[in-house]
Write a protein that holds these residues in place. Structure first.
Motif, mmCIF file in Angstrom:
data_model
loop_
_atom_site.group_PDB
_atom_site.id
_atom_site.type_symbol
_atom_site.label_atom_id
_atom_site.label_comp_id
_atom_site.label_asym_id
_atom_site.label_seq_id
_atom_site.Cartn_x
_atom_site.Cartn_y
_atom_site.Cartn_z
ATOM 1 N N LEU A 1 57.133 120.320 92.679
ATOM 2 C CA LEU A 1 56.404 119.115 92.328
ATOM 3 C C LEU A 1 56.606 118.819 90.848
ATOM 4 O O LEU A 1 56.251 119.627 89.984
ATOM 5 C CB LEU A 1 54.911 119.285 92.622
ATOM 6 N N PHE A 2 57.210 117.659 90.547
ATOM 7 C CA PHE A 2 57.368 117.192 89.180
ATOM 8 C C PHE A 2 56.305 116.127 88.919
ATOM 9 O O PHE A 2 56.180 115.176 89.688
ATOM 10 C CB PHE A 2 58.762 116.595 88.963
ATOM 11 N N ILE A 3 55.564 116.284 87.840
ATOM 12 C CA ILE A 3 54.519 115.323 87.489
ATOM 13 C C ILE A 3 54.839 114.724 86.131
ATOM 14 O O ILE A 3 55.119 115.450 85.168
ATOM 15 C CB ILE A 3 53.125 115.984 87.433
ATOM 16 N N SER A 4 54.787 113.395 86.047
ATOM 17 C CA SER A 4 55.092 112.723 84.782
ATOM 18 C C SER A 4 54.249 111.469 84.610
ATOM 19 O O SER A 4 54.067 110.709 85.560
ATOM 20 C CB SER A 4 56.576 112.345 84.724
ATOM 21 N N ARG A 5 53.736 111.282 83.404
ATOM 22 C CA ARG A 5 53.057 110.036 83.061
ATOM 23 C C ARG A 5 54.056 108.920 82.809
ATOM 24 O O ARG A 5 53.716 107.739 82.794
ATOM 25 C CB ARG A 5 52.190 110.239 81.809
ATOM 26 N N PHE A 6 55.315 109.297 82.583
ATOM 27 C CA PHE A 6 56.369 108.325 82.292
ATOM 28 C C PHE A 6 57.228 108.115 83.528
ATOM 29 O O PHE A 6 57.610 109.065 84.201
ATOM 30 C CB PHE A 6 57.243 108.816 81.137
ATOM 31 N N SER A 7 57.543 106.875 83.831
ATOM 32 C CA SER A 7 58.334 106.545 85.005
ATOM 33 C C SER A 7 59.414 105.533 84.637
ATOM 34 O O SER A 7 59.147 104.608 83.866
ATOM 35 C CB SER A 7 57.444 105.955 86.104
ATOM 36 N N PRO A 8 60.637 105.670 85.169
ATOM 37 C CA PRO A 8 61.689 104.685 84.886
ATOM 38 C C PRO A 8 61.364 103.301 85.417
ATOM 39 O O PRO A 8 62.008 102.326 85.034
ATOM 40 C CB PRO A 8 62.926 105.283 85.579
ATOM 41 N N GLU B 1 63.242 120.788 98.408
ATOM 42 C CA GLU B 1 62.461 119.578 98.622
ATOM 43 C C GLU B 1 61.732 119.264 97.314
ATOM 44 O O GLU B 1 60.966 120.096 96.806
ATOM 45 C CB GLU B 1 61.468 119.766 99.770
ATOM 46 N N LEU B 2 61.967 118.082 96.779
ATOM 47 C CA LEU B 2 61.409 117.704 95.499
ATOM 48 C C LEU B 2 60.400 116.577 95.673
ATOM 49 O O LEU B 2 60.672 115.596 96.375
ATOM 50 C CB LEU B 2 62.514 117.269 94.526
ATOM 51 N N LEU B 3 59.247 116.718 95.027
ATOM 52 C CA LEU B 3 58.220 115.680 95.029
ATOM 53 C C LEU B 3 57.989 115.227 93.597
ATOM 54 O O LEU B 3 57.916 116.053 92.677
ATOM 55 C CB LEU B 3 56.915 116.189 95.613
ATOM 56 N N PHE B 4 57.895 113.917 93.400
ATOM 57 C CA PHE B 4 57.670 113.346 92.078
ATOM 58 C C PHE B 4 56.357 112.575 92.097
ATOM 59 O O PHE B 4 56.217 111.599 92.846
ATOM 60 C CB PHE B 4 58.820 112.412 91.687
ATOM 61 N N LEU B 5 55.408 113.026 91.302
ATOM 62 C CA LEU B 5 54.124 112.341 91.163
ATOM 63 C C LEU B 5 54.182 111.519 89.883
ATOM 64 O O LEU B 5 54.204 112.076 88.777
ATOM 65 C CB LEU B 5 52.987 113.359 91.122
ATOM 66 N N LEU B 6 54.207 110.184 90.036
ATOM 67 C CA LEU B 6 54.458 109.274 88.921
ATOM 68 C C LEU B 6 53.380 108.190 88.873
ATOM 69 O O LEU B 6 52.692 107.952 89.862
ATOM 70 C CB LEU B 6 55.832 108.610 89.086
ATOM 71 N N PRO B 7 53.246 107.499 87.730
ATOM 72 C CA PRO B 7 52.301 106.373 87.675
ATOM 73 C C PRO B 7 52.779 105.219 88.534
ATOM 74 O O PRO B 7 53.983 105.010 88.708
ATOM 75 C CB PRO B 7 52.295 105.983 86.192
ATOM 76 N N ILE C 1 53.307 123.498 98.033
ATOM 77 C CA ILE C 1 54.131 123.464 96.826
ATOM 78 C C ILE C 1 54.358 124.884 96.302
ATOM 79 O O ILE C 1 53.433 125.694 96.247
ATOM 80 C CB ILE C 1 53.451 122.609 95.731
ATOM 81 N N ASP C 2 55.598 125.179 95.902
ATOM 82 C CA ASP C 2 55.940 126.499 95.382
ATOM 83 C C ASP C 2 55.828 126.587 93.866
ATOM 84 O O ASP C 2 55.534 127.661 93.326
ATOM 85 C CB ASP C 2 57.367 126.879 95.792
ATOM 86 N N ILE C 3 56.098 125.485 93.173
ATOM 87 C CA ILE C 3 56.052 125.490 91.713
ATOM 88 C C ILE C 3 55.858 124.061 91.224
ATOM 89 O O ILE C 3 56.308 123.104 91.876
ATOM 90 C CB ILE C 3 57.333 126.116 91.105
ATOM 91 N N VAL C 4 55.170 123.913 90.087
ATOM 92 C CA VAL C 4 54.896 122.599 89.508
ATOM 93 C C VAL C 4 55.544 122.510 88.132
ATOM 94 O O VAL C 4 55.429 123.443 87.321
ATOM 95 C CB VAL C 4 53.379 122.341 89.383
ATOM 96 N N SER C 5 56.199 121.400 87.881
ATOM 97 C CA SER C 5 56.817 121.128 86.575
ATOM 98 C C SER C 5 56.136 119.909 85.969
ATOM 99 O O SER C 5 56.237 118.804 86.496
ATOM 100 C CB SER C 5 58.319 120.873 86.742
ATOM 101 N N ALA C 6 55.417 120.107 84.846
ATOM 102 C CA ALA C 6 54.644 119.040 84.205
ATOM 103 C C ALA C 6 55.361 118.562 82.948
ATOM 104 O O ALA C 6 55.696 119.369 82.074
ATOM 105 C CB ALA C 6 53.249 119.548 83.850
ATOM 106 N N GLN C 7 55.577 117.256 82.864
ATOM 107 C CA GLN C 7 56.344 116.686 81.764
ATOM 108 C C GLN C 7 55.438 116.260 80.609
ATOM 109 O O GLN C 7 54.614 115.362 80.751
ATOM 110 C CB GLN C 7 57.151 115.475 82.255
ATOM 111 N N ASP C 8 55.615 116.906 79.460
ATOM 112 C CA ASP C 8 54.890 116.547 78.227
ATOM 113 C C ASP C 8 53.376 116.468 78.427
ATOM 114 O O ASP C 8 52.709 115.590 77.869
ATOM 115 C CB ASP C 8 55.420 115.217 77.677
#
Length: 418
Positions: free
Chosen positions: A4-11, A35-41, A102-109
């Motif tokens: 799971l990738f979480i970011s306040r910033f989205s393209p 399997e990748l999940l992106f949690l975005l605004p 979810i196996d691991i979470v990656s939090a951006q900034d």
């Protein structure tokens, strides 16, 4: 493995280093066995939702829309808004991690968000026994940010450059907690051989003109960063250059900010116009808002790319220019020297050194042999060291190790071929 990738910033909302990272990672994910999940605004003009693309899920939620003017300034964001959005984040994250396993979470900034968001993430993941990594795209700026990075339960802190890792270490974060993970450039998208006339048509330049290209944001949240991105120095250097190279024009490609910062953006535009007038460069310097998908065309049509930043954690745009076969000039600060080797695949100058900058520009405009050598070495750098396939593959291997997957297992599924 489910990540799971979480970011306040989205393209979909704005353009910047984190947004480029997210876009490139989503594109790369077609090659991943995971399997990748992106949690975005959620974009302001779209509803919240869940989009599935093969092995990639993109989840858009309003609680990550945190468009306040100054981090941790309670005068600019209400306490009620922080409470409601952090509570929504807590409830949603708790359910998502459990249901999706979810196996691991990656939090951006996350060290740049209101502290409650890092605390919520840590609580939920700690309770679910899910490891977390903090991806740091920015230098630590305050004691609060240092505490969020240093004192919480991150399994590792992934830094976009050795410069960022060194900054973390100097601020007391243990060396064993730090890992340098470079960003990558998509060499299938950013490549030479595209329409070189596009940029001249876009900016209204004569067919015979030589083009120096600058590309950057001009505001960071509500902060004017014209000087930080070296635009003042570049305009002064260009005012010296064009007297010798009469056909040279300067194109400034501006990243479009989120709509919530329109007022600050227009103020920065007016200031940029003032800089141009002060240097008597009307008609020779043109700035345009450029979309991310247009940037390969912009690089291809430019003769030189210049970003004379005073502060840069990494510098994705240098890689993009190199991958398009455009010679680059950067500054000897932050993570830029980790990309550019002076005189080999580009040139490095000290920040604000307008004399050195004009000399390097002159050299690339005057000496085709040096220019071609820089171009070829830049292409090799982008392809062999910084491609998304190489860098994201390295990141996935690292995340696998953190969750206990053996990379040497002969039965392990490797990256799929496109």
């Amino acid at each position: 493995m489910k990540i799971l990738f979480i970011s306040r910033f989205s393209p979909e909302v704005s353009i910047g280093g984190v947004e480029r990272f997210i876009k490139n990672l989503i594109d790369y994910s077609r090659m991943s066995p995971h399997e990748l999940l992106f949690l975005l605004p959620s974009p302001t003009n779209k509803q919240e939702g869940h989009e599935k693309r093969d092995n990639v899920s993109i989840i858009r939620q309003d609680f990550l829309n945190l468009n306040y003017r100054k981090f941790f300034d309670k005068k600019e964001i209400s306490e009620n808004e922080i409470k409601s959005k952090s509570m929504a984040f807590f409830l949603f994250l708790q359910k998502l991690i459990k249901e999706e396993k979810i196996d691991i979470v990656s939090a951006q900034d996350f060290h740049y968000l209101p502290p409650i968001f890092s605390l919520v993430l840590n609580m939920v993941c700690f309770s679910a026994k899910v490891p977390m990594v903090l991806n740091m795209h920015s230098f630590i700026g305050t004691d609060m940010q240092k505490s969020l990075a240093k004192d919480l339960l991150w399994e590792k802190i992934l830094c976009v450059s050795k410069s960022v890792a060194g900054d973390c270490f100097n601020k007391g974060i243990g060396i064993n907690k730090l890992h340098t993970q470079y960003l990558g450039v998509d060499i299938k998208e950013f490549k030479p051989g595209l329409d070189k006339r596009w940029i001249k048509e876009k900016f209204g330049f004569p067919e015979s003109s030589k083009i120096i290209l600058h590309a950057s944001r001009i505001i960071n949240e509500a902060k004017d960063i014209l000087e930080e991105k070296g635009l003042g120095a570049l305009l002064k250097a260009f005012s010296q250059i064009y007297q010798k190279h009469q056909t040279t024009m300067l194109a400034i490609a501006i990243a479009v900010p989120p709509k919530s910062f329109n007022q600050e953006f227009h103020h920065a535009i007016e200031k940029l116009k003032g800089y141009i007038q002060l240097n008597n460069l009307e008609g020779r310097v043109v700035f345009k808002e450029i979309k991310l998908e247009e940037m390969p065309l912009a690089y291809n049509g430019a003769d030189i790319f210049v970003l004379a930043s005073e502060n840069e954690t990494f510098g994705q745009v240098y890689l993009e220019a190199m991958a398009c076969g455009t010679p680059t000039i950067g500054t000897n600060i932050g993570g830029i020297p980790e990309i550019i080797t002076d005189g080999v695949n580009g040139f490095l100058i000290e920040p604000k050194n307008t004399t050195a900058l004009s000399q390097k520009i002159d050299m690339l405009l005057s000496d085709e042999k040096i220019k071609e050598s820089i171009i070829q070495n830049g292409l090799k750098t982008a392809k062999n060291k910084f491609s998304t396939k190489k860098q994201f593959g390295s990141m996935m291997n690292y995340l696998e190790k953190l969750v206990g997957i053996d990379n040497n297992d002969p039965n392990r599924i490797i990256n799929k071929q496109l």
